[in-house]
Scaffold this motif. Structure first.
Motif, PDB file in Angstrom:
ATOM      1  N   VAL A  49       0.862  -1.181   0.000  1.00 22.42           N
ATOM      2  CA  VAL A  49       0.000   0.000   0.000  1.00 22.42           C
ATOM      3  C   VAL A  49       0.905   1.240   0.000  1.00 22.42           C
ATOM      4  CG1 VAL A  49      -1.477   1.417   1.478  1.00 22.42           C
ATOM      5  CG2 VAL A  49      -2.075  -0.965   1.043  1.00 22.42           C
ATOM      6  N   LEU A  50       0.648   2.145  -0.930  1.00 19.63           N
ATOM      7  CA  LEU A  50       1.350   3.425  -0.974  1.00 19.63           C
ATOM      8  C   LEU A  50       0.388   4.508  -0.528  1.00 19.63           C
ATOM      9  CD1 LEU A  50       3.094   3.145  -4.494  1.00 19.63           C
ATOM     10  CD2 LEU A  50       3.937   2.344  -2.279  1.00 19.63           C
ATOM     11  N   ILE A  51       0.780   5.303   0.457  1.00 20.30           N
ATOM     12  CA  ILE A  51      -0.097   6.353   0.977  1.00 20.30           C
ATOM     13  C   ILE A  51       0.598   7.711   0.876  1.00 20.30           C
ATOM     14  CG2 ILE A  51      -1.279   4.781   2.554  1.00 20.30           C
ATOM     15  CD1 ILE A  51       0.473   6.010   4.813  1.00 20.30           C
ATOM     16  N   ASN A  52      -0.214   8.761   1.078  1.00 22.60           N
ATOM     17  CA  ASN A  52       0.287  10.150   1.048  1.00 22.60           C
ATOM     18  C   ASN A  52       1.022  10.458  -0.251  1.00 22.60           C
ATOM     19  OD1 ASN A  52      -0.692  10.811   3.650  1.00 22.60           O
ATOM     20  ND2 ASN A  52       1.104   9.843   4.598  1.00 22.60           N
ATOM     21  N   GLY A  53       0.456   9.971  -1.336  1.00 19.98           N
ATOM     22  CA  GLY A  53       1.074  10.203  -2.633  1.00 19.98           C
ATOM     23  C   GLY A  53       0.237  11.091  -3.528  1.00 19.98           C
ATOM     24  N   ASN A  54       0.789  11.375  -4.676  1.00 25.91           N
ATOM     25  CA  ASN A  54       0.082  12.089  -5.728  1.00 25.91           C
ATOM     26  C   ASN A  54      -0.129  11.048  -6.833  1.00 25.91           C
ATOM     27  OD1 ASN A  54      -0.923  14.378  -7.187  1.00 25.91           O
ATOM     28  ND2 ASN A  54       1.021  14.490  -8.291  1.00 25.91           N
ATOM     29  N   VAL A  55      -1.142  10.216  -6.670  1.00 26.05           N
ATOM     30  CA  VAL A  55      -1.345   9.042  -7.516  1.00 26.05           C
ATOM     31  C   VAL A  55      -2.106   9.430  -8.781  1.00 26.05           C
ATOM     32  CG1 VAL A  55      -2.268   6.703  -7.652  1.00 26.05           C
ATOM     33  CG2 VAL A  55      -1.360   7.561  -5.475  1.00 26.05           C
ATOM     34  N   LEU A  56      -1.418   9.405  -9.906  1.00 25.52           N
ATOM     35  CA  LEU A  56      -2.025   9.742 -11.194  1.00 25.52           C
ATOM     36  C   LEU A  56      -2.560   8.459 -11.816  1.00 25.52           C
ATOM     37  CD1 LEU A  56       0.842  12.073 -12.501  1.00 25.52           C
ATOM     38  CD2 LEU A  56      -1.073  12.652 -11.004  1.00 25.52           C
ATOM     39  N   THR A  57      -3.850   8.251 -11.749  1.00 21.86           N
ATOM     40  CA  THR A  57      -4.422   6.981 -12.210  1.00 21.86           C
ATOM     41  C   THR A  57      -4.470   6.873 -13.735  1.00 21.86           C
ATOM     42  OG1 THR A  57      -6.702   7.813 -12.271  1.00 21.86           O
ATOM     43  CG2 THR A  57      -5.883   6.937 -10.154  1.00 21.86           C
ATOM     44  N   LEU A  58      -4.494   8.023 -14.422  1.00 25.41           N
ATOM     45  CA  LEU A  58      -4.624   8.056 -15.884  1.00 25.41           C
ATOM     46  C   LEU A  58      -5.870   7.317 -16.370  1.00 25.41           C
ATOM     47  CD1 LEU A  58      -0.915   7.634 -17.060  1.00 25.41           C
ATOM     48  CD2 LEU A  58      -2.179   9.703 -16.497  1.00 25.41           C
ATOM     49  N   ASP A  59      -6.934   7.339 -15.555  1.00 25.78           N
ATOM     50  CA  ASP A  59      -8.202   6.773 -16.013  1.00 25.78           C
ATOM     51  C   ASP A  59      -8.910   7.784 -16.917  1.00 25.78           C
ATOM     52  OD1 ASP A  59      -9.248   8.718 -14.347  1.00 25.78           O
ATOM     53  OD2 ASP A  59      -9.984   7.322 -12.827  1.00 25.78           O
ATOM     54  N   GLU A  60     -10.146   7.488 -17.309  1.00 22.84           N
ATOM     55  CA  GLU A  60     -10.842   8.357 -18.261  1.00 22.84           C
ATOM     56  C   GLU A  60     -11.127   9.745 -17.703  1.00 22.84           C
ATOM     57  OE1 GLU A  60     -13.898   5.930 -15.990  1.00 22.84           O
ATOM     58  OE2 GLU A  60     -11.978   5.571 -17.000  1.00 22.84           O
ATOM     59  N   ARG A  61     -11.062   9.881 -16.379  1.00 27.15           N
ATOM     60  CA  ARG A  61     -11.295  11.191 -15.760  1.00 27.15           C
ATOM     61  C   ARG A  61      -9.993  11.842 -15.295  1.00 27.15           C
ATOM     62  NH1 ARG A  61     -15.909   8.529 -12.283  1.00 27.15           N
ATOM     63  NH2 ARG A  61     -17.689   8.663 -13.700  1.00 27.15           N
ATOM     64  N   SER A  62      -8.869  11.214 -15.570  1.00 26.66           N
ATOM     65  CA  SER A  62      -7.567  11.709 -15.097  1.00 26.66           C
ATOM     66  C   SER A  62      -7.587  11.918 -13.585  1.00 26.66           C
ATOM     67  CB  SER A  62      -7.186  13.009 -15.808  1.00 26.66           C
ATOM     68  OG  SER A  62      -7.028  12.799 -17.194  1.00 26.66           O
ATOM     69  N   THR A  63      -8.164  10.955 -12.878  1.00 30.93           N
ATOM     70  CA  THR A  63      -8.304  11.043 -11.431  1.00 30.93           C
ATOM     71  C   THR A  63      -6.948  11.046 -10.740  1.00 30.93           C
ATOM     72  OG1 THR A  63     -10.378   9.798 -11.614  1.00 30.93           O
ATOM     73  CG2 THR A  63      -9.385   9.975  -9.411  1.00 30.93           C
ATOM     74  N   VAL A  64      -6.829  11.917  -9.745  1.00 33.23           N
ATOM     75  CA  VAL A  64      -5.636  11.957  -8.904  1.00 33.23           C
ATOM     76  C   VAL A  64      -6.068  11.621  -7.479  1.00 33.23           C
ATOM     77  CG1 VAL A  64      -3.736  13.356  -8.020  1.00 33.23           C
ATOM     78  CG2 VAL A  64      -4.569  13.714 -10.354  1.00 33.23           C
ATOM     79  N   THR A  65      -5.437  10.614  -6.886  1.00 29.51           N
ATOM     80  CA  THR A  65      -5.826  10.178  -5.549  1.00 29.51           C
ATOM     81  C   THR A  65      -4.615  10.182  -4.625  1.00 29.51           C
ATOM     82  OG1 THR A  65      -5.473   7.836  -6.053  1.00 29.51           O
ATOM     83  CG2 THR A  65      -7.656   8.736  -6.502  1.00 29.51           C
ATOM     84  N   GLU A  66      -4.865   9.786  -3.366  1.00 34.56           N
ATOM     85  CA  GLU A  66      -3.795   9.815  -2.361  1.00 34.56           C
ATOM     86  C   GLU A  66      -3.043   8.506  -2.219  1.00 34.56           C
ATOM     87  OE1 GLU A  66      -5.271  12.689   1.195  1.00 34.56           O
ATOM     88  OE2 GLU A  66      -6.439  10.837   0.954  1.00 34.56           O
TER      89      GLU A  66
END
Length: 324
Positions: free
Chosen positions: A36-53
């Motif tokens: 598990v990676l936490i406290n990140g700037n996770v660029l999912t590159l999904d259809e919405r360009s979602t950025v998560t933690e």
């Protein structure tokens, strides 16, 4: 929140566990992420360009992305939790056309990439040759003298002889030219009386003497005389090369113009579970004279889809599928 697709997967798992309460703790550990990676700037590159933690990974695959809290909740007793402290996390990059083996040749060939003058190039050959025994071949890595060197030309055999008189030297380039010193030309029986091959030439100076520059088809005469690497050498070269690509975030690559020998080496590396790159290959056999021989060549090499997928849970084996 956990991403939509992954939420469905986790929801399904949760319902299954609810129906098997006595074994919940064991099954929970079995289905928990490895990492598990936490406290990140996770660029999912999904259809919405979602950025998560945060992101959860199991068996080399993305299990879920979402908030720190939602992803932490998936962790089990054996899960490694890594705080990436705001760093960006991206999916593995794919190089769709590479010749990445060259990245693993540093210990095996003269590195000519930084040469800016003829003197620089000769010094690199001399330094590399100091580690060789008399008579051992010295081979150069890819470079382009006319655009690289201030003199805007190739090296002559006489210049190469001056720094490596006791070793055959063969210097490849990124183009349609190579260079060889006197010992290398002698090793393949080429002298100033040798006729030029069809589609190539042994370059000569104004007096008719060989300069050591090989053009097009003439390259093969020396190229084929260079001793091949051992299998252990090639496995090490590919291992180093994969590590170099990984350092740039590349986890998949398509290797261009791949010979049968390299395919077999990559198969062995993948089967060992030590590969860290998912590899596709562009198979380049030497064309036989007839179709029957061509088929036999392909069958002997064995290129096919999913050449070397293993069932191991190690990161290396999970990235070892090759396609041809």
């Amino acid at each position: 929140m956990v991403s939509k697709l992954m939420a469905l997967a986790v929801f399904g798992t949760g319902m299954w566990l609810a129906g098997a309460a006595p074994a919940a703790s064991q099954q929970g550990n079995f289905n928990a992420p490895d990492l598990v990676l936490i406290n990140g700037n996770v660029l999912t590159l999904d259809e919405r360009s979602t950025v998560t933690e945060a992101v959860a990974i199991r068996d080399g695959k993305i299990l879920a992305t979402g908030s720190n809290a939602s992803i932490r909740a998936l962790a089990g007793a054996g899960t490694r939790v890594l705080d990436v402290s705001g760093k960006s996390v991206i999916p593995g990059l794919i190089d769709t056309h590479a010749h990445f083996k060259a990245a693993g040749l540093g210990d095996y060939v003269v590195a000519m990439g930084r040469a800016k003058t003829v003197a620089d190039a000769l010094e690199a050959i001399k330094a590399f040759g100091a580690k060789k025994k008399p008579g051992e071949w010295i081979v150069g890595g890819a470079w382009h003298p006319p655009s690289q060197l201030s003199e805007k030309r190739y090296l002559t055999r006489q210049e190469i002889d001056s720094v490596a008189p006791n070793n055959p030297v063969y210097l490849r380039t990124v183009g349609h030219f190579s260079m060889a010193n006197t010992m290398a030309l002698q090793a393949v029986g080429v002298d100033k009386t040798t006729a030029d091959p069809s589609g190539g030439s042994f370059e000569r100076d104004a007096t008719g003497e060989l300069t050591g520059v090989l053009v097009e088809a003439a390259i093969d005469r020396v190229e084929k005389a260079v001793p091949p690497w051992t299998e252990d050498d090639e496995i090490r070269q590919f291992t180093i090369a994969e590590s170099v690509l990984n350092s740039f975030g590349i986890t998949s690559a398509v290797e261009g113009a791949t010979e049968a020998r390299d395919i077999r080496t990559l198969q062995k590396l993948a089967a060992s579970g030590k590969a860290t790159l998912r590899i596709g290959v562009m198979f380049r056999p030497e064309p036989p004279a007839d179709l029957t021989a061509w088929k036999l060549s392909c069958r002997a090499t064995g290129p096919r889809r999913a050449l070397a997928t293993t069932g191991s849970s190690s990161p290396a084996s999970r990235s070892s599928t090759m396609e041809a």
